[in-house]
Structures are given as C-alpha cells and as structure tokens.
Design a protein around this motif. Structure first.
Motif, PDB file in Angstrom:
ATOM      1  N   GLN A 137      49.653   6.175  26.173  1.00 34.64           N
ATOM      2  CA  GLN A 137      49.177   7.538  25.884  1.00 34.64           C
ATOM      3  C   GLN A 137      47.668   7.550  25.632  1.00 34.64           C
ATOM      4  N   VAL A 138      47.207   6.542  24.877  1.00 32.81           N
ATOM      5  CA  VAL A 138      45.773   6.457  24.590  1.00 32.81           C
ATOM      6  C   VAL A 138      45.008   6.223  25.901  1.00 32.81           C
ATOM      7  N   ALA A 139      45.575   5.398  26.789  1.00 35.22           N
ATOM      8  CA  ALA A 139      44.919   5.130  28.078  1.00 35.22           C
ATOM      9  C   ALA A 139      44.814   6.417  28.903  1.00 35.22           C
ATOM     10  N   VAL A 140      45.851   7.240  28.859  1.00 37.11           N
ATOM     11  CA  VAL A 140      45.835   8.518  29.600  1.00 37.11           C
ATOM     12  C   VAL A 140      44.704   9.405  29.071  1.00 37.11           C
ATOM     13  N   LEU A 141      44.599   9.510  27.748  1.00 33.37           N
ATOM     14  CA  LEU A 141      43.556  10.362  27.163  1.00 33.37           C
ATOM     15  C   LEU A 141      42.166   9.799  27.434  1.00 33.37           C
ATOM     16  N   ASP A 142      42.051   8.474  27.393  1.00 34.62           N
ATOM     17  CA  ASP A 142      40.748   7.845  27.645  1.00 34.62           C
ATOM     18  C   ASP A 142      40.259   8.191  29.061  1.00 34.62           C
ATOM     19  N   ALA A 146      36.992  10.891  30.472  1.00 35.36           N
ATOM     20  CA  ALA A 146      35.922  10.013  30.971  1.00 35.36           C
ATOM     21  C   ALA A 146      34.831  10.795  31.708  1.00 35.36           C
ATOM     22  N   ASP A 147      35.218  11.764  32.539  1.00 42.52           N
ATOM     23  CA  ASP A 147      34.227  12.411  33.406  1.00 42.52           C
ATOM     24  C   ASP A 147      33.359  13.420  32.679  1.00 42.52           C
ATOM     25  N   TYR A 150      35.553  16.343  28.021  1.00 35.87           N
ATOM     26  CA  TYR A 150      36.498  17.382  27.593  1.00 35.87           C
ATOM     27  C   TYR A 150      37.806  17.165  28.338  1.00 35.87           C
ATOM     28  N   LEU A 151      38.900  17.723  27.807  1.00 38.53           N
ATOM     29  CA  LEU A 151      40.183  17.541  28.500  1.00 38.53           C
ATOM     30  C   LEU A 151      40.327  18.480  29.689  1.00 38.53           C
ATOM     31  N   ALA A 152      39.836  19.688  29.577  1.00 39.07           N
ATOM     32  CA  ALA A 152      39.987  20.658  30.671  1.00 39.07           C
ATOM     33  C   ALA A 152      38.606  21.153  31.092  1.00 39.07           C
ATOM     34  N   GLY A 153      38.229  20.889  32.336  1.00 36.35           N
ATOM     35  CA  GLY A 153      36.935  21.349  32.833  1.00 36.35           C
ATOM     36  C   GLY A 153      35.780  20.695  32.105  1.00 36.35           C
ATOM     37  N   ALA A 188      34.070   7.933  22.019  1.00 36.91           N
ATOM     38  CA  ALA A 188      32.856   8.762  22.083  1.00 36.91           C
ATOM     39  C   ALA A 188      33.237  10.239  21.948  1.00 36.91           C
ATOM     40  N   TYR A 189      34.333  10.606  22.597  1.00 38.31           N
ATOM     41  CA  TYR A 189      34.855  11.990  22.536  1.00 38.31           C
ATOM     42  C   TYR A 189      35.162  12.366  21.083  1.00 38.31           C
ATOM     43  N   MET A 190      35.864  11.471  20.386  1.00 41.29           N
ATOM     44  CA  MET A 190      36.234  11.761  19.001  1.00 41.29           C
ATOM     45  C   MET A 190      34.994  11.885  18.123  1.00 41.29           C
ATOM     46  N   GLU A 191      34.085  10.948  18.282  1.00 39.59           N
ATOM     47  CA  GLU A 191      32.885  10.960  17.427  1.00 39.59           C
ATOM     48  C   GLU A 191      32.124  12.275  17.612  1.00 39.59           C
ATOM     49  N   ARG A 192      32.000  12.714  18.877  1.00 41.37           N
ATOM     50  CA  ARG A 192      31.238  13.924  19.164  1.00 41.37           C
ATOM     51  C   ARG A 192      31.942  15.164  18.603  1.00 41.37           C
ATOM     52  N   HIS A 193      33.243  15.255  18.849  1.00 47.16           N
ATOM     53  CA  HIS A 193      33.931  16.495  18.464  1.00 47.16           C
ATOM     54  C   HIS A 193      34.348  16.528  16.990  1.00 47.16           C
TER      55      HIS A 193
END
Ligand SMILES: N[C@@H](CCC(=O)N[C@@H](CS)C(=O)NCC(=O)O)C(=O)O
Length: 211
Positions: A137-142, A146-147, A150-153, A188-193
């Motif tokens: 699950q963590v790999a899917v979110l990572d 990546a791009d 954000y998760l959507a757009g 990085a996503y977690m730290e930022r948000h």
C-alpha cells in the motif's frame, strides 16, 4: 446562514479530514467533539459513526458526503475540482482510502496499538502482520505522488485531505515510520502537506501523558 456543526472526536482521521476541508476553504464551523454512538451521533449516522454534520435542517453522515456538501455549499478553493476527470480521480482515491488504506493502516495497524484488546498489551503479532501487508500500500502511494506531489492532478484536493491524517497516525509507530521514511516521494509529500495551515489548525491535541 445557519452555523455549520462538525460533530465527532478530533482524534478520528475522518473528523480530522472534514475539519481540514473547512480550514482549507476558510469556512467557519463549530466543532463538537463527541465520541461515536452518543445520542447526537446516533440521531444522524445509522451506525453511530463519526463524523456527522448539522447545517440548519441539513444533517449528514459519512465524511465524503459531508466534504462534498461543504465544498458545493460554501465558497473558497474547491477541494473536489469541477473538471469531470479530476473529480473522478479524487473519488477514486477517496474510495481507495476508505476501502483499502483505512481498513488496514488505521483499523488494523494504528488501532492495534491505540486500542489493544487487552489494555496495555498490544498484540504485536497482529500488528506485525498488518505492517507487512501495508508495504504494497505504501509503495502504491509512493508511486502515486511521485510525479506531481498530489494524488489527483497537480493540485491539493480531498484525495490528499483524506489520506494525510491516516499517514500521520501510521508515522507515529515504529514499523510505519520506518516504512514511510523509506518511501522517498511519500515522505516528501507528507513533510510538505503536514506543514499546511489547514492540517495544523485541525490537528487533534496530543494524547495525555501516561502516569
Ligand atoms: N465511512 C465513514 C467511516 C467513519 C468511521 O469509521 N469513524 C470511526 C472513527 S474514525 C467510528 O466512528 N468508529 C466507531 C464504530 O465503528 O463503531 C466515514 O467516512 O465517515
């Protein structure tokens, strides 16, 4: 306009998400911290779960429905974009969050530590098994963040709001912290948000110190 009431204990990841929607949009609300299955909650949710919402004569349960109502009723930045494709992507990630990530990360892993069946004695075998199952699950979110980060757009939406409280809780425990720390995009996503004002303003108070 009548007052918007969000009802539910602040520690609930779903109450946190709904409050974060209000903070993100700048919508004033009254927070009533009630546990599941109180009469006020039972009057709105058929299974007594939190959050529930009251706005004049509108009552709602289920965090996604509450978030959608707030997004469409009030001003401020949209957390569910108008664009059909982006809105569907948000829906997809919220659904994955509720059906997959919450079930394992929160109900099995985090709850295993916080509410052990035998008080003071978490079942480490069950927690370890849940942690193993969390790896894909963590790999899917990572990969998902990546791009764009954000998760959507390429903007901050309810998809992110729904998952961030779950990640915060997973990150509080040893196996979860190690797993998330090794997932570079997700870290990085977690730290930022986690630094967003809406996240900080809706963050639950820390648990009382143990005696
Ligand atoms: N699908 C619901 C889930 C809500 C939920 O599971 N809330 C938990 C607290 S985080 C709860 O009230 N649990 C009590 C119970 O399951 O009886 C939503 O999105 O609002």
């Amino acid at each position: 306009m009548p007052a918007l009431e969000i009802i539910g204990a602040p520690q609930s990841n779903y109450v946190w998400a709904v409050r974060m929607v209000c903070e993100e949009k700048g919508v004033p609300y009254e927070h009533r911290p009630e546990r599941p299955h109180t009469p006020d909650v039972d009057a709105i949710h058929p299974f007594g779960k939190i959050p529930v919402m009251r706005h004049g004569d509108v009552t709602l349960c289920e965090s996604k429905a509450i978030a959608t109502y707030i997004d469409r009723t009030f001003g401020g930045p949209k957390v569910i974009p108008d664009d059909a494709k982006l809105a569907a992507q948000v829906e997809q990630w919220v659904s994955l969050g509720n059906v997959e990530f919450d079930k394992l990360m929160m109900r099995q892993y985090v709850v295993g530590y916080v509410f052990p069946k035998e008080p003071g004695k978490p079942d480490m075998a069950a927690i370890g098994a849940a942690a193993e199952k969390m790896k894909p699950q963590v790999a899917v979110l990572d990969r998902a963040v990546a791009d764009t980060g954000y998760l959507a757009g390429d903007g901050f939406t309810l998809a992110d709001i729904n998952i961030l409280p779950m990640l915060f809780y997973v990150n509080r425990f040893e196996e979860g912290k190690a797993m998330l720390g090794a997932a570079k995009n997700l870290s990085a996503y977690m730290e930022r948000h986690f630094a967003r004002p809406s996240f900080q303003a809706s963050k639950p108070p820390p648990p009382p110190p143990k005696n």
